[in-house]
Design an enzyme around this catalytic site. Sequence first.
Site, PDB file in Angstrom:
ATOM      1  N   LYS B  87       0.848  -1.211   0.000  1.00 38.00           N
ATOM      2  CA  LYS B  87       0.000   0.000   0.000  1.00 38.00           C
ATOM      3  C   LYS B  87       0.876   1.251   0.000  1.00 38.00           C
ATOM      4  CE  LYS B  87      -2.748  -0.435   3.603  1.00 38.00           C
ATOM      5  NZ  LYS B  87      -2.513  -1.794   4.090  1.00 38.00           N
ATOM      6  N   CYS B 176     -12.235   3.497  15.886  1.00 38.82           N
ATOM      7  CA  CYS B 176     -11.081   2.595  15.860  1.00 38.82           C
ATOM      8  C   CYS B 176     -10.182   2.692  17.078  1.00 38.82           C
ATOM      9  CB  CYS B 176     -10.284   2.748  14.571  1.00 38.82           C
ATOM     10  SG  CYS B 176      -9.352   4.249  14.393  1.00 38.82           S
ATOM     11  N   MET B 177     -10.224   3.780  17.823  1.00 39.91           N
ATOM     12  CA  MET B 177      -9.202   3.962  18.841  1.00 39.91           C
ATOM     13  C   MET B 177      -9.730   4.368  20.220  1.00 39.91           C
ATOM     14  SD  MET B 177      -6.203   3.427  18.412  1.00 39.91           S
ATOM     15  CE  MET B 177      -6.547   1.925  17.597  1.00 39.91           C
ATOM     16  N   MET B 361      -7.666  -3.395  16.306  1.00 39.06           N
ATOM     17  CA  MET B 361      -9.134  -3.349  16.312  1.00 39.06           C
ATOM     18  C   MET B 361      -9.792  -4.500  17.075  1.00 39.06           C
ATOM     19  SD  MET B 361      -9.656  -0.652  14.965  1.00 39.06           S
ATOM     20  CE  MET B 361      -8.196   0.277  14.606  1.00 39.06           C
ATOM     21  N   GLY B 398      -4.920   2.238  13.858  1.00 36.56           N
ATOM     22  CA  GLY B 398      -5.219   1.868  12.485  1.00 36.56           C
ATOM     23  C   GLY B 398      -4.814   2.954  11.510  1.00 36.56           C
ATOM     24  N   GLN B 399      -5.046   4.217  11.860  1.00 41.53           N
ATOM     25  CA  GLN B 399      -4.915   5.305  10.890  1.00 41.53           C
ATOM     26  C   GLN B 399      -3.634   6.118  11.136  1.00 41.53           C
ATOM     27  OE1 GLN B 399      -8.846   7.101   9.713  1.00 41.53           O
ATOM     28  NE2 GLN B 399      -9.364   6.510  11.797  1.00 41.53           N
TER      29      GLN B 399
END
Lengths: 76, 771
Positions: B87, B176-177, B361, B398-399
Amino acid sequence: MPVFSYLAYPVKGAKEELLNELAALDHCEVMPAENEEILILVTDAPNEEQEQELQKKIKQLKSLQSLGMTFGHGDA
Amino acid sequence: MNITRRSFIKSLALNSAVAAASTLFPGISFGAWKSKDLPAGMIQWKKTPCRFCGTGCGLLVGVSSKRAVAVKGDPNCTVNKGLCCVKGYHSIQILYGEDRIKKALVRKNGKLVEVPLKEALDLVAQKMKETIKSHGKDAVAIYGSGQWSIPDGYAASKLFKGCIGTNNVEANARLCMASAVTGFLTSFGLDEPMGCYDDIDHADVFVTWGNNMAEMHPVLFSRMLANRQSKKHVKIIDFATRTTRSSQGSDKSILFRPQTDLAVANAICYEIIRNKWVNWDFVNKHVSFHKGKTNIGYGTQDHFKFKDKAETVDFKEYKDFLNDYTPENVEKISGVSAQDIKYMASLYGDPDKKVTSFWCMGMNQHTRGTWINNLVYNIHLLVGKISSPGNSPFSLTGQPSACGTVREVGTLTHKLPHGVVMNEGARKMAAEIWQVPVENIDPKPTYHTVEMFRALDRGDIRFMWVQVTNPMVTMPNLKRYRNGALKEGRFMVVSEIYPTPTSDVADVILPSALWIEREGFFGNSERRTQHNEQIIPTPGDTMCNTWQLIEVARRLGFEKQFPWSRETYIEDIWNEYIRFHDTPKHRMAPYKELKARSGIQWPFVNGMETKWRYNPKYDPAAQGDDFDFYGKPDRKAWIWLRPYEPAAESPDSEYPFWLNTGRVLEHWHTGSMTRRVPILHRAVPESYVEVNPDDAARLGITNGSKVKMTSRRGSIIMKASINGRGNPPKGMVFVPFFDEKYLINEVTLDAFCPISKQPDYKKCAVKLERA
Ligand code: SF4
C-alpha cells in the site's frame, strides 16, 4: 515498467533453495546476504500483468517465509 | 549519461534494499553488491510519512517533472528502517485516479453541479449561519478523521469548540481507537503507549491479541520476523478469533471464541498469581487495585448514558475475583485449552523473557473494549513488564494520525487540545490560546460518533461537515444513518478527493488536496510526529482541508482567530497548537526540527525524544529511580477487576453465525483510494465472505458461490471464500469492509463500549444461506 525491491526471508534452513528458486524466475534478480539468512530480490516485470503473474509465482514458493518491500516504481 | 532509465531505477531499488537490510541487520554484508554513484537530478526524493495505516512508515517519494513517480522506504526513519508495504508503495497512484474530484460541486434541483470553489465555500458558511440561527449552535457538527492532518483537526476544533461554541466535533478514530484511549486513561491516567517500536528489537516474546499484523501492520510484522530471524529463540504467539496470514507467520496460533479474551486475560493473571510469578517489588511500589461497575450495557438505544465509578480494593479482593477464572473454567467459555492458557501465562511470567503484546481493532472494537485494554495491562503490571525496552503492552493505531490529530489535538466531543471540556482549567487554557471568551467553550460534551449520527437522524443536528472519511460506508447499522443524512432539512458538506457513498449524500462537495499536495503533520502509534512538505502541486481547484476550514471561519466572522497567511499557516498553526502541550509530559518538537527529521517522538525535552514513558531512565517527566506512573494522582498504574461479560448479540438458533468484519492488506479502509490503484484493485477486486470449510460443506456453499447473509438489521449477498487468505472457525464468517458495492455495515450492529463509545464491528449474529 514496475520495479520493486524486497528483503526476502526464507523459511528456516531454506536460503539456498529460495535463492535458486527466485533466480529461476523471469524478471527477478537475487542477491544473498553473506552473513544473514536473508536475500535481496529486485523484480522488473515489463508490465503490470506480468508483475501480477510474477507476484503469484513468488508467493507460491514454499521456501519463502515473507517479503518486506523496500522500493517501488511504476509509471504512475 | 551512460546509464539507462531502467537500469537507473533498478540500481535505486537495489540500493534501497541494501540500506533497509543494513538498518535491520547491522553488519550485514552482500558480497555481490557494489554501490553505484547514481546521476543526480533524474528523480528528486522528498520525505513524507505514508498516509495509510498507523504504523507511520517514513517514505521517500521520487518526483520527476512535478509528478510523483517512485517510492522507497526511508532508511532514516526508525519506524520502518527502509521497508514499506504494497500500500505504501502504491500510495502515489492514489493521487492520479481518473475520477479525482477537482472542482467544487453543489446540489441544485437534486443534482450535483460544478461551481466555482468560492461559491461553494460561501454556501457552506451561509448554511452554517442559518442553521445556528434557527436551530442553535448544537445543530451544526463536524465529523473528521484519523487521516486528518494535525492542522485540519486543530482548525476544526478551534472553529467549532472555540468560536461557534459547540462540542459537536467527532472523528472516525472514535470507531477505531476510543477504547485504547479509555484503556490508557483508566489504567495510567494519560493517553498513548508507554513504549515504542524499538520494543520489537528487544522483545523475546510477542503476543498479538486479535491482531492480524501481517496484513494490517505489515512493516512491523516484518520487523518482528527480522528479530526472530536474528535471535532464533524469539516467539510470536497469534491469539485470535480466526486464522490469518499472521497465524501462518507465527510460532503458535491460539483461537478463542469472540468476546472471551476478557476471560482468558483474567485466567492468565490467575495463573501468574498461582505460580508466584508476580513481581512483588514492582507491584508493591507501582500498582493499585480498583473495581468499577459491572453489567454496563451495550448502548444500542438512543440517548444511552453510562458513567463508571472506580472503587479502590486490595490485592486480596483482586485475587478472590480471579478465582472464577481458573484455566479450566475459562477453557469452557473461551474454547482455549487450559494448557494453552497456562502456556501464555508462563511466557508472561518468565522473569527472563521480555514480552511485548500488540493489539489493534480486535480489542478496541469491542463492547468491553476499555475492559480488555485494562486486562492486558493487568498482565504486564503483575509481572512488571512495562515501560522498558522489549516489555510493552502496545495498542497499535489503524490510521496514520489517529493519535496525532484525534487523540492529541482532541477532536472528540469531550476533548480539548489539552484536557477535557468539563475541566475549567482546560477551558481557560483553550480560551486564552484561541483568543475567545471562556464562556464560548461549552463545559458539556454533546454527542459521540454513533449518537451524533443518531442526532442527525432525529433532527437534533441539521448541518454536518464530513472531512477525510466515509461514514456512509463505515457506520454500523448503516441504513438508519444514511436515511437520516438524506432526510428533509439536513445539510451535508463533504470534503473529498473521489466520489464515495458519503459524497453521494452531500449537498456540497469541496475538492480536497491530498497528502503530499499540501503541507501537514501526522502522529503515529508510537507518539511520533511526522511532517511532510507540499511535494507536488494541487490539481484543479483542490484545496487543503485546513484552508477550507479557515475560509469558512473567516466568512463566519472569525478572522481574528484565523489570521494566518497562505504561505505560513501550517507552521503558524503548529506553533500555536504546541502551546497546549508545553510540559515535560507532552512537549512536542518545534517545527524546524520536524521539518528536518523523519519524525520525532514526544515528549521532546531538551532536544531529546522519549522512547519509554514512566521510566526515569528515558522519560524526563518521571521521578524516582525506577518507575513513576505520574498520570494518576497516586502515581501508580491501576489494575482493574473487570469480569467477562457476553457480547451485545451472540449467535442463536435463528442467527447461528458470528459476523466479524475487518480489512485486507491491499485496501485501505473503505477502498475509496486503493480501489483506484489498478494493481491493488486487481489483487482483491471485490469483497467476499470467508466461510469455514465445514460450514460451507454443510450448507452446500462452494468457493465463489453466492451467499446471502442476514442479520436483524439487514442482509447482503456476496461471494464465498473458502480456505482463502483467512479462515474463520466453525460458526463464524468474516467480511472485509473495503468494498462499497457490498455495504456490510447494513448488517452490523451499533452496539458500543459504554465507556469508550467505540462500536463493536467484530461481533453480531447472522444467518447464512445459498443465494
Ligand atoms: S505498513 Fe502502513 S505506513 Fe507502512 S507502508 Fe504499509 S500502509 Fe504505509
